[in-house]
Each structure stands twice: as structure tokens, then as C-alpha cells.
Design a protein around this motif. Structure first.
Motif, PDB file in Angstrom:
ATOM      1  N   ASN A  54       0.855  -1.183   0.000  1.00  0.00           N
ATOM      2  CA  ASN A  54       0.000   0.000   0.000  1.00  0.00           C
ATOM      3  C   ASN A  54       0.897   1.241   0.000  1.00  0.00           C
ATOM      4  OD1 ASN A  54       0.913   0.352   2.647  1.00  0.00           O
ATOM      5  ND2 ASN A  54      -0.879  -0.676   3.517  1.00  0.00           N
ATOM      6  N   GLU A  55       0.303   2.402   0.076  1.00  0.00           N
ATOM      7  CA  GLU A  55       1.080   3.641  -0.014  1.00  0.00           C
ATOM      8  C   GLU A  55       2.074   3.770   1.136  1.00  0.00           C
ATOM      9  OE1 GLU A  55       2.555   6.721  -1.869  1.00  0.00           O
ATOM     10  OE2 GLU A  55       0.908   5.530  -2.676  1.00  0.00           O
ATOM     11  N   LEU A  56       1.688   3.357   2.328  1.00  0.00           N
ATOM     12  CA  LEU A  56       2.584   3.416   3.479  1.00  0.00           C
ATOM     13  C   LEU A  56       3.783   2.480   3.289  1.00  0.00           C
ATOM     14  CD1 LEU A  56       2.992   4.658   6.268  1.00  0.00           C
ATOM     15  CD2 LEU A  56       1.717   2.731   7.219  1.00  0.00           C
ATOM     16  N   ASP A  57       3.536   1.275   2.758  1.00  0.00           N
ATOM     17  CA  ASP A  57       4.626   0.339   2.487  1.00  0.00           C
ATOM     18  C   ASP A  57       5.598   0.907   1.456  1.00  0.00           C
ATOM     19  OD1 ASP A  57       3.549  -1.578   4.225  1.00  0.00           O
ATOM     20  OD2 ASP A  57       2.368  -2.500   2.620  1.00  0.00           O
ATOM     21  N   ARG A  59       6.176   4.019   0.789  1.00  0.00           N
ATOM     22  CA  ARG A  59       6.905   5.121   1.411  1.00  0.00           C
ATOM     23  C   ARG A  59       8.007   4.584   2.326  1.00  0.00           C
ATOM     24  NH1 ARG A  59       3.166   8.675   4.702  1.00  0.00           N
ATOM     25  NH2 ARG A  59       2.044   8.593   2.730  1.00  0.00           N
ATOM     26  N   ARG A  60       7.685   3.532   3.073  1.00  0.00           N
ATOM     27  CA  ARG A  60       8.677   2.931   3.978  1.00  0.00           C
ATOM     28  C   ARG A  60       9.855   2.355   3.189  1.00  0.00           C
ATOM     29  NH1 ARG A  60       8.104  -2.283   7.844  1.00  0.00           N
ATOM     30  NH2 ARG A  60       9.939  -1.858   9.096  1.00  0.00           N
TER      31      ARG A  60
END
Length: 87
Positions: A54-57, A59-60
Motif C-alpha cells: 500500500n502507499e505506506l509500504d 513510502r517505507r
């Protein structure tokens, strides 16, 4: 009849020589920020193995990759400074 003997003495006779030297330990310490950044990147990538990132992954992973690049840059610059050049 063949005798079975232990090789413990032969194996441990060189144990003192198998320890890392001070220079090797210093090199490991110098590279530890890069190693930790690569572990962080690997952790971020492993999380996404069984699912769609997902977007958080994403970004991480991107931030961890940037930390790896920064740590590599710093390591190369330190090595160049120690050698008397500039990178």
C-alpha cells in the motif's frame, strides 16, 4: 584396527588466530550504519512479500532505500577522506 582420535587440540590450537583483529573490528564498526540501513530496507521489503504494497509500504521502502544510499555515500566519503581524496 583403526583408532579414533579427537581433533579437538588441532581445531582449537588456532582459536587465538581466528579472532578478528582490531582493524577488522574497526572496519565492521565503520560499516555498521550501512549494514543497519540495509537490514531496515530488507525488513520493509519482506513485509510486502505476501501482499500488495500500500502507499505506506511504498513510502517505507523508499525511505529505507534512501537511508541505504545515504549510508553508502557517507561510507565512500569517509574512505575517500581517509585516503586523502574527495568523492
Amino acid at each position: 584396527m583403526n583408532h579414533i582420535v579427537t581433533v579437538q587440540d588441532a581445531v582449537t590450537a588456532f582459536a587465538g588466530f581466528m579472532e578478528p583483529t582490531a582493524a577488522e573490528l574497526d572496519a565492521i564498526e565503520l560499516e555498521s550504519p550501512l549494514i543497519l540501513a540495509e537490514v531496515e530496507l530488507l525488513d520493509a521489503q519482506i513485509i510486502t512479500l505476501d501482499r500488495t504494497p500500500n502507499e505506506l509500504d511504498k513510502r517505507r521502502i523508499r525511505r529505507a532505500g534512501n537511508r541505504v544510499f545515504g549510508a553508502r555515500r557517507d561510507l565512500v566519503n569517509r574512505a575517500a577522506d581517509a585516503a586523502g581524496g574527495a568523492a
